[in-house]
Each structure stands twice: as structure tokens, then as C-alpha cells.
Design an enzyme around this catalytic site. Sequence first.
Site, PDB file in Angstrom:
ATOM      1  N   PHE A  22       0.872  -1.187   0.000  1.00  0.00           N
ATOM      2  CA  PHE A  22       0.000   0.000   0.000  1.00  0.00           C
ATOM      3  C   PHE A  22       0.910   1.238   0.000  1.00  0.00           C
ATOM      4  O   PHE A  22       1.889   1.289   0.742  1.00  0.00           O
ATOM      5  CB  PHE A  22      -0.868  -0.011   1.264  1.00  0.00           C
ATOM      6  CG  PHE A  22      -2.174   0.712   1.120  1.00  0.00           C
ATOM      7  CD1 PHE A  22      -3.358   0.004   0.968  1.00  0.00           C
ATOM      8  CD2 PHE A  22      -2.226   2.090   1.142  1.00  0.00           C
ATOM      9  CE1 PHE A  22      -4.581   0.668   0.860  1.00  0.00           C
ATOM     10  CE2 PHE A  22      -3.432   2.767   1.025  1.00  0.00           C
ATOM     11  CZ  PHE A  22      -4.612   2.051   0.886  1.00  0.00           C
ATOM     12  N   VAL A  81       1.306   5.115   6.017  1.00  0.00           N
ATOM     13  CA  VAL A  81      -0.132   5.366   6.141  1.00  0.00           C
ATOM     14  C   VAL A  81      -0.351   6.867   5.975  1.00  0.00           C
ATOM     15  O   VAL A  81       0.267   7.670   6.681  1.00  0.00           O
ATOM     16  CB  VAL A  81      -0.682   4.884   7.500  1.00  0.00           C
ATOM     17  CG1 VAL A  81      -2.212   4.878   7.466  1.00  0.00           C
ATOM     18  CG2 VAL A  81      -0.175   3.495   7.847  1.00  0.00           C
ATOM     19  N   HIS A  88     -10.479   6.120   9.057  1.00  0.00           N
ATOM     20  CA  HIS A  88      -9.770   4.884   8.729  1.00  0.00           C
ATOM     21  C   HIS A  88      -8.283   4.993   9.064  1.00  0.00           C
ATOM     22  O   HIS A  88      -7.679   4.063   9.607  1.00  0.00           O
ATOM     23  CB  HIS A  88      -9.960   4.595   7.237  1.00  0.00           C
ATOM     24  CG  HIS A  88      -9.557   3.219   6.822  1.00  0.00           C
ATOM     25  ND1 HIS A  88     -10.229   2.087   7.228  1.00  0.00           N
ATOM     26  CD2 HIS A  88      -8.550   2.776   6.040  1.00  0.00           C
ATOM     27  CE1 HIS A  88      -9.657   1.030   6.707  1.00  0.00           C
ATOM     28  NE2 HIS A  88      -8.617   1.417   5.990  1.00  0.00           N
ATOM     29  N   PHE A 113      11.773   0.541  13.293  1.00  0.00           N
ATOM     30  CA  PHE A 113      10.432   1.090  13.032  1.00  0.00           C
ATOM     31  C   PHE A 113      10.512   2.095  11.879  1.00  0.00           C
ATOM     32  O   PHE A 113      10.926   3.238  12.056  1.00  0.00           O
ATOM     33  CB  PHE A 113       9.924   1.769  14.318  1.00  0.00           C
ATOM     34  CG  PHE A 113       8.532   2.324  14.212  1.00  0.00           C
ATOM     35  CD1 PHE A 113       7.431   1.489  14.220  1.00  0.00           C
ATOM     36  CD2 PHE A 113       8.314   3.692  14.120  1.00  0.00           C
ATOM     37  CE1 PHE A 113       6.140   1.999  14.139  1.00  0.00           C
ATOM     38  CE2 PHE A 113       7.028   4.216  14.046  1.00  0.00           C
ATOM     39  CZ  PHE A 113       5.942   3.370  14.060  1.00  0.00           C
ATOM     40  N   ARG A 127      10.005  12.234   3.513  1.00  0.00           N
ATOM     41  CA  ARG A 127      10.665  11.312   4.466  1.00  0.00           C
ATOM     42  C   ARG A 127      11.088  10.002   3.815  1.00  0.00           C
ATOM     43  O   ARG A 127      11.506   9.079   4.488  1.00  0.00           O
ATOM     44  CB  ARG A 127       9.693  11.047   5.637  1.00  0.00           C
ATOM     45  CG  ARG A 127       9.543  12.263   6.522  1.00  0.00           C
ATOM     46  CD  ARG A 127       8.241  12.309   7.290  1.00  0.00           C
ATOM     47  NE  ARG A 127       8.164  13.534   8.090  1.00  0.00           N
ATOM     48  CZ  ARG A 127       7.850  14.735   7.608  1.00  0.00           C
ATOM     49  NH1 ARG A 127       7.578  14.890   6.319  1.00  0.00           N
ATOM     50  NH2 ARG A 127       7.827  15.794   8.396  1.00  0.00           N
TER      51      ARG A 127
HETATM   52  N1  INI Z   1      -2.542   0.471   4.456  1.00  0.00           N
HETATM   53  C1  INI Z   1      -1.403   1.188   4.403  1.00  0.00           C
HETATM   54  O1  INI Z   1      -0.310   0.612   4.491  1.00  0.00           O
HETATM   55  N2  INI Z   1      -1.453   2.540   4.274  1.00  0.00           N
HETATM   56  C2  INI Z   1      -2.629   3.222   4.213  1.00  0.00           C
HETATM   57  O2  INI Z   1      -2.600   4.485   4.073  1.00  0.00           O
HETATM   58  C3  INI Z   1      -3.840   2.486   4.261  1.00  0.00           C
HETATM   59  N3  INI Z   1      -5.105   3.184   4.175  1.00  0.00           N
HETATM   60  O3  INI Z   1      -5.133   4.413   4.159  1.00  0.00           O
HETATM   61  O4  INI Z   1      -6.163   2.546   4.138  1.00  0.00           O
HETATM   62  C4  INI Z   1      -3.768   1.068   4.376  1.00  0.00           C
HETATM   63  N4  INI Z   1      -4.895   0.313   4.425  1.00  0.00           N
HETATM   64  C5  INI Z   1      -4.856  -1.126   4.209  1.00  0.00           C
HETATM   65  C6  INI Z   1      -4.590  -1.914   5.468  1.00  0.00           C
HETATM   66  O5  INI Z   1      -3.244  -1.754   5.898  1.00  0.00           O
HETATM   67  C7  INI Z   1      -4.837  -3.411   5.243  1.00  0.00           C
HETATM   68  O6  INI Z   1      -3.924  -3.909   4.293  1.00  0.00           O
HETATM   69  C8  INI Z   1      -6.259  -3.719   4.747  1.00  0.00           C
HETATM   70  O7  INI Z   1      -7.211  -3.141   5.613  1.00  0.00           O
HETATM   71  C9  INI Z   1      -6.503  -5.253   4.659  1.00  0.00           C
HETATM   72  O8  INI Z   1      -6.309  -5.885   5.930  1.00  0.00           O
END
Ligand code: INI
Length: 154
Positions: A22, A81, A88, A113, A127
Site C-alpha cells: 500500500f 499510512v 480509517h 520502526f 521522508r
Molecule cells: N494500508 C497502508 O499501508 N497505508 C494506508 O494508508 C492504508 N489506508 O489508508 O487505508 C492502508 N490500508 C490497508 C490496510 O493496511 C490493510 O492492508 C487492509 O485493511 C486489509 O487488511
Amino acid sequence: MKEHVGSLTGEGRRFALVASRFNELITDRLVEGAADCLRRHGVADGDIHLVRVPGAWELPLAVRRLADSGDFHGIVALGCVIRGATPHFEFVAGEAASGLGQVARSVQVPVGFGLLTTDTVEQALERAGTKAGNKGWEAALSALEMVDLLDGLG
Ligand code: INI
């Protein structure tokens, strides 16, 4: 006074980088930074394993599995994230960070981390190898130091 400080020696040590897909634009930069840091400090390229997970939420479980495997001297968790229009973000960012904290405190392997939690893509890019450095590089450096420190503490 006898001081104990880990040195930044990576020779002969194996590391796992756990990175979320992601926000891959950002996490790929974190992976590059972390791998560059490890190689520059003597870790052989073949001793760096990259493990991909879907998102930051999945990072703690994969880190724990790798720590429990006993195959790695150090692990670096890398994710990003970015705040959206709904709550969310708070859940994913909070649970990923606290999950990594719980794992890091409960295993015998240092866990770096490298999870970015930002308001905007721009802040994340800053970053991930631009004007605010690379948090993947920094997390790998801390893991390197902790591996050597723990070795010395016995
Ligand atoms: N996962 C991320 O790594 N970054 C994000 O910004 C993010 N947002 O915004 O939703 C995100 N969502 C997915 C989450 O980590 C899980 O993979 C998903 O919910 C399935 O379990």
C-alpha cells in the site's frame, strides 16, 4: 564507568525488510533506503530478504513470524499510512504502530520502526529520500546498532 554501545557492523548478519505494498510509491523508496544502509554497513546483498505484505495493518504479524523463525539477526518494518477523509487512517496507523511496538517488545530480535504516518503524500515523499531524509535508512541503521548491542550484552 563501562559504556556499552552497539557498532554499525553488518558483516555476516542477516536482515529481513518487511514492506507494505500500500502506497508503494513511498514504500519502495523506504526499501531502497533500508537496503542501501545495510549494504553500506557490510551486510551482504544475499543476506537481505525482502518480505512484502498488503498494507501496514499486516506488518506486525509478518514481523513476528520472521522473528520467531530465528533466521534473522534484525528486522526492519517499512510502511506508509497517509491520512484520508475518514477515521480509517487512525485505526490503520494506530494499530500498525502499536502492533509493531508489541512485537518489538516481545521478541529477542531488534525491530527497526520505519512506518511513516503522514497527513499528505508530500510529507511522506519528504521522508522517503527527499528533503527530510529516508526513514527506511534510519530504521535500518537503528536495527544494525541494536543487533550489535544485544550481541555484546549477551
Ligand atoms: N494500508 C497502508 O499501508 N497505508 C494506508 O494508508 C492504508 N489506508 O489508508 O487505508 C492502508 N490500508 C490497508 C490496510 O493496511 C490493510 O492492508 C487492509 O485493511 C486489509 O487488511
